[in-house]
Enzyme design. Structure first.
Site, PDB file in Angstrom:
ATOM      1  N   LYS A 123       0.841  -1.206   0.000  1.00  0.00           N
ATOM      2  CA  LYS A 123       0.000   0.000   0.000  1.00  0.00           C
ATOM      3  C   LYS A 123       0.874   1.254   0.000  1.00  0.00           C
ATOM      4  CE  LYS A 123      -3.849  -2.376   2.205  1.00  0.00           C
ATOM      5  NZ  LYS A 123      -4.787  -2.557   3.312  1.00  0.00           N
ATOM      6  N   ASP A 151     -11.627   2.396   4.041  1.00  0.00           N
ATOM      7  CA  ASP A 151     -12.031   0.993   3.911  1.00  0.00           C
ATOM      8  C   ASP A 151     -13.550   0.841   3.834  1.00  0.00           C
ATOM      9  OD1 ASP A 151      -9.898  -0.805   3.701  1.00  0.00           O
ATOM     10  OD2 ASP A 151      -9.422  -0.672   5.833  1.00  0.00           O
ATOM     11  N   GLN A 174      -5.049  -1.825   9.506  1.00  0.00           N
ATOM     12  CA  GLN A 174      -4.865  -3.110   8.836  1.00  0.00           C
ATOM     13  C   GLN A 174      -5.495  -4.228   9.676  1.00  0.00           C
ATOM     14  OE1 GLN A 174      -3.710  -3.375   5.765  1.00  0.00           O
ATOM     15  NE2 GLN A 174      -3.985  -5.593   5.746  1.00  0.00           N
TER      16      GLN A 174
HETATM   17  N1  LIG Z   1      -7.943  -2.716   6.666  1.00  0.00           N
HETATM   18  C1  LIG Z   1      -7.967  -3.742   5.802  1.00  0.00           C
HETATM   19  N2  LIG Z   1      -7.436  -4.912   6.160  1.00  0.00           N
HETATM   20  C2  LIG Z   1      -7.478  -5.951   5.269  1.00  0.00           C
HETATM   21  C3  LIG Z   1      -8.044  -5.780   3.985  1.00  0.00           C
HETATM   22  C4  LIG Z   1      -8.607  -4.531   3.658  1.00  0.00           C
HETATM   23  O1  LIG Z   1      -9.163  -4.322   2.542  1.00  0.00           O
HETATM   24  N3  LIG Z   1      -8.534  -3.531   4.587  1.00  0.00           N
HETATM   25  N4  LIG Z   1      -7.978  -6.818   3.053  1.00  0.00           N
HETATM   26  C5  LIG Z   1      -7.128  -7.963   3.308  1.00  0.00           C
HETATM   27  C6  LIG Z   1      -5.698  -7.837   2.879  1.00  0.00           C
HETATM   28  N5  LIG Z   1      -5.386  -6.906   1.807  1.00  0.00           N
HETATM   29  C7  LIG Z   1      -5.476  -5.577   2.023  1.00  0.00           C
HETATM   30  O2  LIG Z   1      -5.274  -5.087   3.102  1.00  0.00           O
HETATM   31  C8  LIG Z   1      -4.753  -7.359   0.606  1.00  0.00           C
HETATM   32  C9  LIG Z   1      -4.582  -8.686   0.331  1.00  0.00           C
HETATM   33  C10 LIG Z   1      -3.878  -9.086  -0.817  1.00  0.00           C
HETATM   34  C11 LIG Z   1      -3.355  -8.141  -1.677  1.00  0.00           C
HETATM   35  C12 LIG Z   1      -2.529  -8.498  -2.853  1.00  0.00           C
HETATM   36  O3  LIG Z   1      -2.143  -7.627  -3.595  1.00  0.00           O
HETATM   37  N6  LIG Z   1      -2.195  -9.766  -3.052  1.00  0.00           N
HETATM   38  C13 LIG Z   1      -1.310 -10.135  -4.126  1.00  0.00           C
HETATM   39  C14 LIG Z   1      -0.266 -11.108  -3.651  1.00  0.00           C
HETATM   40  C15 LIG Z   1       0.419 -10.683  -2.405  1.00  0.00           C
HETATM   41  C16 LIG Z   1       1.671 -11.485  -2.047  1.00  0.00           C
HETATM   42  O4  LIG Z   1       2.481 -11.737  -2.923  1.00  0.00           O
HETATM   43  O5  LIG Z   1       1.824 -11.804  -0.863  1.00  0.00           O
HETATM   44  C17 LIG Z   1      -2.113 -10.800  -5.222  1.00  0.00           C
HETATM   45  O6  LIG Z   1      -3.219 -11.317  -4.952  1.00  0.00           O
HETATM   46  O7  LIG Z   1      -1.631 -10.782  -6.344  1.00  0.00           O
HETATM   47  C18 LIG Z   1      -3.543  -6.815  -1.405  1.00  0.00           C
HETATM   48  C19 LIG Z   1      -4.239  -6.428  -0.278  1.00  0.00           C
HETATM   49  C20 LIG Z   1      -7.105  -8.286   4.793  1.00  0.00           C
HETATM   50  N7  LIG Z   1      -6.929  -7.144   5.594  1.00  0.00           N
END
Ligand SMILES: Nc1nc2c(c(=O)[nH]1)N[C@@H](CN(C=O)c1ccc(C(=O)N[C@@H](CCC(=O)O)C(=O)O)cc1)CN2
Length: 367
Positions: free
Chosen positions: A127, A194, A171
């Site tokens: 982020k 969020d 988070q």
């Molecule tokens: N406050 C928040 N917490 C969480 C959220 C949220 O939207 N707000 N969502 C999830 C986690 N999340 C964002 O925070 C999130 C998860 C995955 C990815 C992402 O880009 N994944 C990549 C691979 C990542 C890696 O290599 O480890 C992908 O899918 O290609 C972004 C954001 C829980 N918590």
């Protein structure tokens, strides 16, 4: 401030009654089983724990399934979230540039991270990096796992009153002992990027109302579907999972796009039969390979929100990310599918940037 809320179709009176609302949500619902006892209509709170005995997700790999003919099978086209996110980020960078050069304003995102969870640290790093790439300022408060709830509330309060911060997120997940509801309610409504504040979530659930923010993963699912040319109106959509972060808001948002939405959760009987009826499947259960090929109707569009770390034994890595959907099987049945990684995740982060820019514009009255 009045103008800001009238634009978002939230009345100023509603925001003034927020302390009362906060009292109702945290004290009324949070105090043990109080509200459950006096209001059985709300139903008991069960955690969603998927019973994997009823399907074969835990015993991959498995033999070639019989529901498709290997020779006739077509391969789904892959919805490339990485390149869609890149395109969105470049659009955002242009907008940020205009805000800076024409209005002298820089959007700012603040993140509160509690503890040392590896996945959470990774997402927060993504982020912050993404903010940097498009020219958004970022602010990060990292707190130790054993910090007090008061410290988290103070961090949020500091960002609430910081005029350089236009959007704030905590988070998730927080350490279990913490009162997530109390902490999320503390985020100023007009910076709740969020969209987890009950008033934002409530307005998402009410037809005709406009929440100030919509949860980023839900926005990402819709963005991916629309940019891939998938019609939503009148389509049968099954959303797997009902979490506040993804499943629930996504089902609400899909209804606002006039889809017919069915929610499947851990206590649903025969989830595969329900899912097999769907034109579009959005899976956010958090269970690796839960959705097998034979859960899908041929030609279905599959959006996989799951990012589940699965242990692997090789020298380079000790885990790899796996979606909720058994990708190899789904490829042979679906018409379009998002991969994991590289599907919903990157677009979720792009949506966070876009909401931060919208928030700054709202706060400066530039919309
Ligand atoms: N406050 C928040 N917490 C969480 C959220 C949220 O939207 N707000 N969502 C999830 C986690 N999340 C964002 O925070 C999130 C998860 C995955 C990815 C992402 O880009 N994944 C990549 C691979 C990542 C890696 O290599 O480890 C992908 O899918 O290609 C972004 C954001 C829980 N918590």
């Amino acid at each position: 401030m009045r103008a800001l809320f009238s634009k978002a179709k939230i009345t100023y009176r509603q925001t003034r009654s927020l302390p009362a609302l906060r009292f109702l949500t945290s004290d009324h619902v949070q105090r043990g089983n109080f509200s459950k006892k006096i209001n059985p209509i709300l139903g008991p709170d069960f955690p969603d724990i998927w019973n994997l005995q009823s399907n074969t997700a835990s015993v991959l790999p498995h033999p070639t399934p019989s529901y498709y003919n290997q020779e006739e099978a077509t391969v789904a086209s892959v919805i490339d979230g990485k390149s869609i996110a890149e395109k969105i980020r470049s659009e955002i960078a242009k907008e940020v540039h205009i805000l800076k050069t024409e209005h002298g304003k820089i959007p700012g995102l603040a993140v509160v991270l509690v503890g040392q969870r590896r996945d959470s640290k990774t997402y927060v790093r993504f982020k912050i990096k993404a903010c940097h790439e498009v020219g958004i300022s970022s602010f990060l408060t990292e707190l130790p796992e054993d910090c007090s709830e008061g410290e988290v509330l103070n961090a949020v309060a500091g960002f609430n009153s910081n005029p350089a911060v236009h959007s704030i997120l905590v988070q998730l997940p927080l350490p279990q002992r913490m009162n997530e509801e109390r902490i999320l309610n503390e985020i100023s409504l007009e910076k709740d990027v969020d969209g987890f504040h009950p008033l934002n979530m409530g307005n998402l659930a009410i037809n005709g109302r406009r929440p100030l923010f919509i949860p980023c993963a839900s926005k990402a699912c819709i963005e991916l579907l629309l940019r891939s040319g998938v019609e939503l109106k009148g389509k049968n959509v099954t959303v797997i999972g009902r979490s506040n972060v993804v499943g629930l808001p996504t089902s609400l948002l899909l209804q606002r796009h006039h889809a017919t939405v069915t929610i499947v959760h851990a206590l649903t009987k025969n989830p595969q039969n329900i899912t097999r009826e769907a034109d579009i499947v959005v899976s956010a259960a958090g269970v690796p390979n839960l959705v097998r090929g034979d859960w899908l109707k041929p030609g279905a569009v599959v959006i996989d929100v799951g990012t589940n770390p699965v242990e692997v034994q090789n020298e380079e890595h000790d885990y790899r990310l796996t979606g909720d959907v058994c990708y190899e099987e789904a490829l042979k049945v679906a018409s379009k599918i998002t991969p994991v990684p590289g599907g919903v995740g990157p677009v979720t982060i792009a949506m966070l940037l876009s909401s931060t820019v919208e928030s700054a514009k709202m706060i400066y009255g530039l919309e």
